[in-house]
Design a protein around this motif. Sequence first.
Motif, mmCIF file in Angstrom:
data_model
loop_
_atom_site.group_PDB
_atom_site.id
_atom_site.type_symbol
_atom_site.label_atom_id
_atom_site.label_comp_id
_atom_site.label_asym_id
_atom_site.label_seq_id
_atom_site.Cartn_x
_atom_site.Cartn_y
_atom_site.Cartn_z
ATOM 1 N N ARG A 156 0.841 -1.202 0.000
ATOM 2 C CA ARG A 156 0.000 0.000 0.000
ATOM 3 C C ARG A 156 0.868 1.240 0.000
ATOM 4 O O ARG A 156 1.971 1.234 0.520
ATOM 5 N N GLU A 157 0.302 2.306 -0.541
ATOM 6 C CA GLU A 157 0.975 3.601 -0.514
ATOM 7 C C GLU A 157 -0.085 4.681 -0.645
ATOM 8 O O GLU A 157 -1.128 4.477 -1.274
ATOM 9 N N SER A 158 0.198 5.831 -0.046
ATOM 10 C CA SER A 158 -0.726 6.965 -0.094
ATOM 11 C C SER A 158 0.053 8.252 -0.278
ATOM 12 O O SER A 158 1.214 8.350 0.121
ATOM 13 N N ALA A 159 -0.629 9.222 -0.860
ATOM 14 C CA ALA A 159 -0.108 10.584 -0.954
ATOM 15 C C ALA A 159 -1.238 11.515 -0.541
ATOM 16 O O ALA A 159 -2.381 11.340 -0.968
ATOM 17 N N VAL A 160 -0.922 12.490 0.309
ATOM 18 C CA VAL A 160 -1.912 13.456 0.774
ATOM 19 C C VAL A 160 -1.368 14.848 0.486
ATOM 20 O O VAL A 160 -0.236 15.166 0.847
ATOM 21 N N ARG A 161 -2.218 15.655 -0.161
ATOM 22 C CA ARG A 161 -1.838 17.023 -0.516
ATOM 23 C C ARG A 161 -2.893 17.967 0.058
ATOM 24 O O ARG A 161 -4.075 17.814 -0.223
ATOM 25 N N LEU A 213 2.662 14.642 1.376
ATOM 26 C CA LEU A 213 3.011 13.663 2.403
ATOM 27 C C LEU A 213 2.741 12.276 1.853
ATOM 28 O O LEU A 213 1.669 12.028 1.291
ATOM 29 N N THR A 214 3.699 11.360 1.986
ATOM 30 C CA THR A 214 3.500 9.989 1.518
ATOM 31 C C THR A 214 3.702 9.014 2.672
ATOM 32 O O THR A 214 4.426 9.293 3.617
ATOM 33 N N GLY A 215 3.045 7.880 2.564
ATOM 34 C CA GLY A 215 3.193 6.833 3.564
ATOM 35 C C GLY A 215 2.191 5.723 3.314
ATOM 36 O O GLY A 215 1.123 5.948 2.728
ATOM 37 N N ALA A 216 2.514 4.542 3.769
ATOM 38 C CA ALA A 216 1.664 3.378 3.529
ATOM 39 C C ALA A 216 0.370 3.413 4.330
ATOM 40 O O ALA A 216 -0.650 2.873 3.897
ATOM 41 N N ASP A 217 0.374 4.043 5.496
ATOM 42 C CA ASP A 217 -0.777 3.967 6.395
ATOM 43 C C ASP A 217 -1.467 5.307 6.636
ATOM 44 O O ASP A 217 -2.087 5.500 7.678
ATOM 45 N N LEU A 218 -1.403 6.222 5.693
ATOM 46 C CA LEU A 218 -2.019 7.535 5.896
ATOM 47 C C LEU A 218 -3.537 7.495 5.820
ATOM 48 O O LEU A 218 -4.223 8.264 6.485
#
Length: 185
Positions: free
Chosen positions: A150-155, A166-171
């Motif tokens: 899994r991977e996520s990006a939040v803007r 911001l990136t991270g697997a568990d965001l």
Amino acid sequence: MSNVSPSGPPMAASPLTRAVLEIDEYASGLGWDQPARLFALVDTARLRAREPGLASQLGLDGDEAAAQFTPIEQDKLPAGKALDEFLGTIAWPDAVAGCALTVERLMLPPSAEASVPEGLSEKQLAKWVAGHPDRQEVRMTVAVLRDGARESAVRLRAKDSPTEVLTGADLVPGLAEALAATFES
């Protein structure tokens, strides 16, 4: 925070992180106030071998196509259908290695959660959050692979810059779970 170069995702990122950042960059180019967008993630080498015409149309026929995953945007999500309900109807063919979704939401800082009124319906809660002075508009891009990665990006809209993603697997674990469920038969 992710270290994104002006020309795209960071070179040192994992293949899944690179795919998520590529989708985030694409969504950013479309601007804010966009509908949710769903993407199939396909293995780029497999796509070039099995569908050379499509790979050529996507610009993946040269050595510059080093990305392991190619995001392919799917049809628009149906209007008026809840996102979790829609995701429950998806079944991916074997050629799809993973999927990703980009969606905009309003979020509150943890400090504001204690002041949420009790007993609100989902619609009332959404209205309350929309009127809260500390709300933040965010674009979340979440991807999952069949193997569970899994991977996520939040803007944040307030910090709309590729260097502030911001990136991270568990965001966004709930959305990642919902996407992972699309691969369960």
